[in-house]
Design an enzyme around this catalytic site. Structure first.
Site, PDB file in Angstrom:
ATOM      1  N   GLY A  64       0.505  -8.065   5.616  1.00  0.00           N
ATOM      2  CA  GLY A  64      -0.208  -9.319   5.372  1.00  0.00           C
ATOM      3  C   GLY A  64       0.627 -10.536   5.729  1.00  0.00           C
ATOM      4  O   GLY A  64       1.788 -10.423   6.160  1.00  0.00           O
ATOM      5  N   ASN A 115       5.852  -1.846  11.541  1.00  0.00           N
ATOM      6  CA  ASN A 115       5.126  -1.227  10.446  1.00  0.00           C
ATOM      7  C   ASN A 115       5.452  -1.995   9.152  1.00  0.00           C
ATOM      8  O   ASN A 115       6.130  -3.019   9.199  1.00  0.00           O
ATOM      9  CB  ASN A 115       5.544   0.257  10.343  1.00  0.00           C
ATOM     10  CG  ASN A 115       4.448   1.129   9.748  1.00  0.00           C
ATOM     11  OD1 ASN A 115       3.732   0.695   8.842  1.00  0.00           O
ATOM     12  ND2 ASN A 115       4.308   2.336  10.243  1.00  0.00           N
ATOM     13  N   ASN A 175       0.818  -1.213   0.000  1.00  0.00           N
ATOM     14  CA  ASN A 175       0.000   0.000   0.000  1.00  0.00           C
ATOM     15  C   ASN A 175       0.847   1.256   0.000  1.00  0.00           C
ATOM     16  O   ASN A 175       1.960   1.279   0.515  1.00  0.00           O
ATOM     17  CB  ASN A 175      -0.949   0.007   1.216  1.00  0.00           C
ATOM     18  CG  ASN A 175      -0.311   0.652   2.442  1.00  0.00           C
ATOM     19  OD1 ASN A 175      -0.254   1.872   2.548  1.00  0.00           O
ATOM     20  ND2 ASN A 175       0.194  -0.173   3.356  1.00  0.00           N
ATOM     21  N   GLY A 198      -3.970  -6.345  11.571  1.00  0.00           N
ATOM     22  CA  GLY A 198      -3.889  -5.314  10.544  1.00  0.00           C
ATOM     23  C   GLY A 198      -4.624  -5.689   9.275  1.00  0.00           C
ATOM     24  O   GLY A 198      -5.858  -5.661   9.207  1.00  0.00           O
ATOM     25  N   THR A 199      -3.859  -6.117   8.287  1.00  0.00           N
ATOM     26  CA  THR A 199      -4.413  -6.405   6.963  1.00  0.00           C
ATOM     27  C   THR A 199      -5.584  -7.386   7.002  1.00  0.00           C
ATOM     28  O   THR A 199      -6.506  -7.289   6.191  1.00  0.00           O
ATOM     29  CB  THR A 199      -3.283  -6.943   6.062  1.00  0.00           C
ATOM     30  OG1 THR A 199      -2.236  -5.975   6.060  1.00  0.00           O
ATOM     31  CG2 THR A 199      -3.746  -7.170   4.641  1.00  0.00           C
ATOM     32  N   GLY A 218       2.085  -7.993  12.236  1.00  0.00           N
ATOM     33  CA  GLY A 218       2.670  -8.491  10.993  1.00  0.00           C
ATOM     34  C   GLY A 218       1.968  -9.739  10.502  1.00  0.00           C
ATOM     35  O   GLY A 218       2.345 -10.854  10.848  1.00  0.00           O
ATOM     36  N   CYS A 261       6.505   5.904   8.979  1.00  0.00           N
ATOM     37  CA  CYS A 261       5.953   6.038   7.636  1.00  0.00           C
ATOM     38  C   CYS A 261       6.886   6.940   6.833  1.00  0.00           C
ATOM     39  O   CYS A 261       7.066   8.097   7.171  1.00  0.00           O
ATOM     40  CB  CYS A 261       4.547   6.625   7.685  1.00  0.00           C
ATOM     41  SG  CYS A 261       3.748   6.537   6.086  1.00  0.00           S
ATOM     42  N   ASN A 282      -3.171   7.297  17.015  1.00  0.00           N
ATOM     43  CA  ASN A 282      -1.914   7.162  16.286  1.00  0.00           C
ATOM     44  C   ASN A 282      -1.622   8.492  15.601  1.00  0.00           C
ATOM     45  O   ASN A 282      -2.434   8.982  14.824  1.00  0.00           O
ATOM     46  CB  ASN A 282      -2.040   6.024  15.260  1.00  0.00           C
ATOM     47  CG  ASN A 282      -0.780   5.832  14.435  1.00  0.00           C
ATOM     48  OD1 ASN A 282      -0.373   6.725  13.687  1.00  0.00           O
ATOM     49  ND2 ASN A 282      -0.167   4.670  14.553  1.00  0.00           N
TER      50      ASN A 282
END
Lengths: 292, 311
Positions: free
Chosen positions: B221, B196, B74, B269-270, B247, B135, B104
Site C-alpha cells: 500500500g 514484494n 497480509n 497492487g493493493t 509499491g 514469499c 506467477n
C-alpha cells in the site's frame, strides 16, 4: 483454496459509485443510520447483500469497509439511494459519525449473495446487535411491501408467519424499532440485562419459538459469532433450515484479496477456506465451521 | 477508447512485449473474474493472477489482513488450488480477456519451478512467467530471493525449461537488492519486479497477541511507496535489467514517479482492493501524460530522474 465451481456472491453488475450523504441520524447509543444518494446501487441491491464504503481522498483509512443494506429509499417512485446502519467502533466508523449532508462517499457494490427466498412457512429472523440491519429489507420484501433489484425476484408465496427476534446488551442499544414495527412482523426483543423484552439471550427466543405451536420453518441469522454459533447448534439439533450471514472483515469485498475466508464444510466431508464475500456472506448453517 | 495509439505506450522488457506498462500485481487481482465488474481487461498491459504452487495450499489462518496507517499487512499464505486446477479452471478464462497473462509461480525447490515452467511451456497463450521467490512462507526457512546465487540458479533453471520470458519478483527484505537483481540477470531474467511486500507486524497489546493469524505478514500500500521507489532507483542505477516497479501505486503520478526512477513498467497492487477500476483508468491517464510530455514512446521517460549531485 478457491474451487471456482460456483461463486454465488460474485456480482458481475457491481459498480464503483460516487455517492453523497443525504442524512445521518442516531439510532441508538453509538449506533447510526446513514442515508446516501446512489441510484445505481439502490436499483440493484437485494436483501442480505452488502457494499463497501470508503472515505474518499484519503489513504488513512485506506480500505473500504463492508456494510449491509438496511433499506433502499425512493424519490419520484424510483430507487434513489440506500440506508445502512453502523456502530462507531473503528477508524472509519468513527470518521463516519462526522459525515454530513453533501459529503462525498466512495462505494462499490452490490456484493455478496444475499438471503434465499423467504418461502411460505414461518420465517424467523434472529439478530444480535447491529446484525439486525439486513432484516428490514428481508421483512419488507417478504411481506410484499417493497421489491428489490431490477428486475425484482418473483416471490410467488409469502411466509405464513414472520418473526424478528432481536437481542442487544441493553435497551439503549435497540436500533430501528420504529422501522421494524410493521403489520405482519412479530417483533420480539431480548436484552442481556433485562431492560427490555426477554431478560437473557436472543437464542432463548428461538428455543421458545421452536417449542411453540408454530415453530419456524426457516431461520435467517446475523450477529456476533458466538450468537450465530449458538443459533447454528440449535437449528442443526432441531432440524430447522438455517442460514447465517457472516460479518467477516474484508479488504476488498469482491474476492480478490482472499482475506475474508471462513472454514466451510465440503460435500465430501472435508473442509476448505472459502471467501465469505463471493461464496456468501449468507451460508447454509450446516456448512459453516466455527473456530476457537 | 478511440484515439489511444498502441505504439506510444508499447514497452519491451527484453523478450517480453507489452502493449503498455500498466500491469496488475499477483495476489491483488484474484483470477481476474473477481474484477470483471470494475476493470476493462483489454486495456491492461498485463495481468498477473494469484501465485500458483505445484500442489494446493490451504493458506494461513485468519485474520489474514489488517489495515495499518496507509498500508495493508497480509499473511494470506499463497492460498491456491495448485497448478492443475489453475490450468483446468482459470487459464482458459484468463487467456480470453485480451490482456497479456503472466503466470506467477512459486515452489519450495528449484525442481518445483522447473516442473511448473515446463508445464507452462506446453501451453499456448501465456505471455511470460513471474517467479515469486520472495514469499517467506514457501521455502521452509531458506528464501531463494534473499540469496543472489540461489536467485540466479532458479532463474536459470526456468530459462532452461521453457522459452517464455521470465521475470523475477524480488523481496525488499534484504540489505542489498541490486545484488539479488544482478543474480537474476546472470540467470537470464528478462526483467525484475520490485518489490514484494515488506515484512511487518501488527500487535494487540492488551491481548498480548499479534493481530494476524500467522503472526507476521507483508506490508503493502501507499505506506511503502517511498521504500519501493528507493529500491527501484538503486537497482536501476546499478544493474542493467528492465524493472517493473511495484509499491503503493494508486494514481498516475505514482506511476510516473516509478517510471522516472527507472521502472520500465509498473504493477498496481493493493489499490485494486480499494479502487478496483484504477488499473484500466491509469492506461488512459498514461496516454494523456505521453501527450503532455510530447513523447513518441513512454520509454523515453524511463529513468529520467536527475539525482542531485554533491558540489
Amino acid at each position: 483454496m478457491s474451487a471456482e465451481a460456483s461463486l454465488p456472491g460474485l456480482v458481475p453488475s457491481a459498480q464503483q459509485i460516487s455517492a453523497v450523504v443525504v442524512e445521518q441520524e442516531t439510532m441508538a447509543t453509538n449506533t447510526y443510520r446513514l442515508r446516501l444518494r446512489c441510484p445505481e446501487l439502490a436499483r440493484q441491491i437485494r436483501p442480505g447483500q452488502f457494499f463497501m464504503v470508503k472515505e474518499p481522498g484519503t489513504n488513512d483509512p485506506l480500505l473500504g469497509r463492508p456494510f449491509a443494506l438496511f433499506d433502499i429509499w425512493d424519490e419520484n417512485g424510483e430507487p434513489a439511494g440506500i440506508d445502512f446502519g453502523y456502530v462507531a467502533i473503528g477508524k472509519l466508523t468513527h470518521l463516519m459519525t462526522h459525515w454530513s449532508p453533501g459529503d462525498p462517499v466512495q462505494l462499490w457494490g452490490p456484493l455478496g449473495n444475499g438471503f434465499p427466498e423467504p418461502g411460505d412457512g414461518h420465517l424467523m429472523m434472529v439478530a444480535g446487535g447491529i446484525g439486525q440491519t439486513p432484516f428490514l429489507a428481508v421483512a419488507r420484501e417478504a411481506l410484499g411491501l417493497k421489491t428489490y433489484g431490477r428486475p425484482a425476484r418473483p416471490l410467488d408465496v409469502r411466509p405464513s408467519k414472520l418473526t424478528l427476534a432481536y437481542g442487544v446488551r441493553s435497551r439503549e442499544f435497540l436500533a430501528g424499532i420504529e422501522q421494524f414495527t410493521m403489520d405482519g412482523l412479530d417483533l420480539q426483543i431480548a436484552t442481556d440485562d433485562g431492560t427490555a423484552g426477554h431478560h437473557g439471550f436472543v437464542t432463548q427466543l428461538l428455543q421458545n419459538a421452536i417449542q411453540s405451536e408454530t415453530p419456524p420453518d426457516k431461520v435467517f441469522c446475523c450477529g456476533p459469532e458466538p450468537m450465530m454459533e449458538a443459533v447454528q447448534k440449535i437449528c442443526l439439533r432441531e432440524n430447522v433450515a438455517c442460514w447465517l450471514s457472516l460479518e467477516s472483515p474484508m479488504a476488498c469485498g469482491f474476492g480478490a484479496c482472499f482475506s475474508c475466508v471462513v472454514p466451510v464444510r465440503q460435500e465430501d466431508g472435508s473442509w476448505d477456506y472459502k471467501r465469505s464475500c463471493v461464496e456468501g456472506p449468507v451460508f447454509p448453517a450446516e456448512r459453516l465451521i466455527f473456530e476457537d | 477508447m478511440s484515439g489511444i495509439s498502441v505504439n506510444r505506450l508499447e514497452v519491451q522488457l527484453n523478450r517480453l512485449s507489452l502493449k503498455n506498462p500498466i500491469l496488475v500485481a499477483s495476489g491483488t487481482f484474484g483470477y481476474a473474474k473477481e474484477m470483471q465488474a470494475f476493470v476493462d481487461f483489454s486495456q491492461l498491459g498485463g495481468l498477473i493472477p494469484k501465485t500458483i504452487t505445484p500442489t494446493p495450499r490451504i493458506g494461513n489462518k485468519p485474520p489474514r489482513t489488517v489495515e495499518t496507517s496507509s498500508g495493508l499487512l497480509n499473511s494470506i499464505g499463497l492460498d491456491n488450488d495448485g497448478l492443475d486446477t489453475f490450468i483446468d479452471k482459470h487459464l482458459h478464462y484468463l487467456l480470453g480477456l485480451g490482456a497479456s497473462v503472466i503466470a506467477n509461480i512459486a515452489g519450495k525447490t528449484i525442481d518445483d519451478f522447473r516442473m511448473m515452467a515446463e508445464r507452462f511451456a506446453s501451453i499456448d497463450g501465456v505471455a511470460g512467467l513471474e517467479l515469486n521467490i520472495s514469499c517467506p512462507n514457501v521455502t521452509g526457512g531458506v528464501d531463494m530471493g534473499t540469496d543472489p546465487k540461489l536467485t540466479e540458479e532458479v532463474v536459470r533453471a526456468v530459462r532452461e525449461s521453457c522459452d517464455l520470458p521470465v521475470i523475477a519478483k524480488l523481496t525488499p527484505n534484504v540489505t542489498n537488492v541490486p545484488l539479488i537483481a544482478q543474480g537474476a540477470k546472470e540467470g537470464g531474467a528478462d526483467a525484475v519486479s520490485l518489490v514484494n511486500t515488506f515484512q511487518g507486524m501488527a500487535v494487540n497489546w492488551r491481548q498480548r497477541k499479534p493481530i494476524l493469524g500467522n503472526g507476521i505478514g507483508g506490508l503493502s500500500g501507499p505506506a511503502i511507496k517511498p521504500l519501493a521507489l528507493r529500491i527501484v532507483y538503486q537497482v536501476a542505477s546499478k544493474v542493467e535489467i528492465p524493472i517493473i516497479g511495484i509499491g503503493g501505486i494508486s494514481s498516475i503520478d505514482d506511476v510516473m514517479e516509478f517510471l522516472v526512477a527507472g521502472a520500465s513498467a509498473v504493477q498496481i497492487g493493493t489499490a485494486n482492493f480499494y479502487n478496483p477500476g484504477l488499473s484500466s483508468q491509469l492506461v488512459v491517464d498514461l496516454e494523456r501524460i505521453c501527450e503532455e510530455e510530447d513523447c513518441t514512446n513512454i520509454s523515453e521517460l524511463v529513468g529520467t530522474l536527475q539525482f542531485p549531485t554533491q558540489k
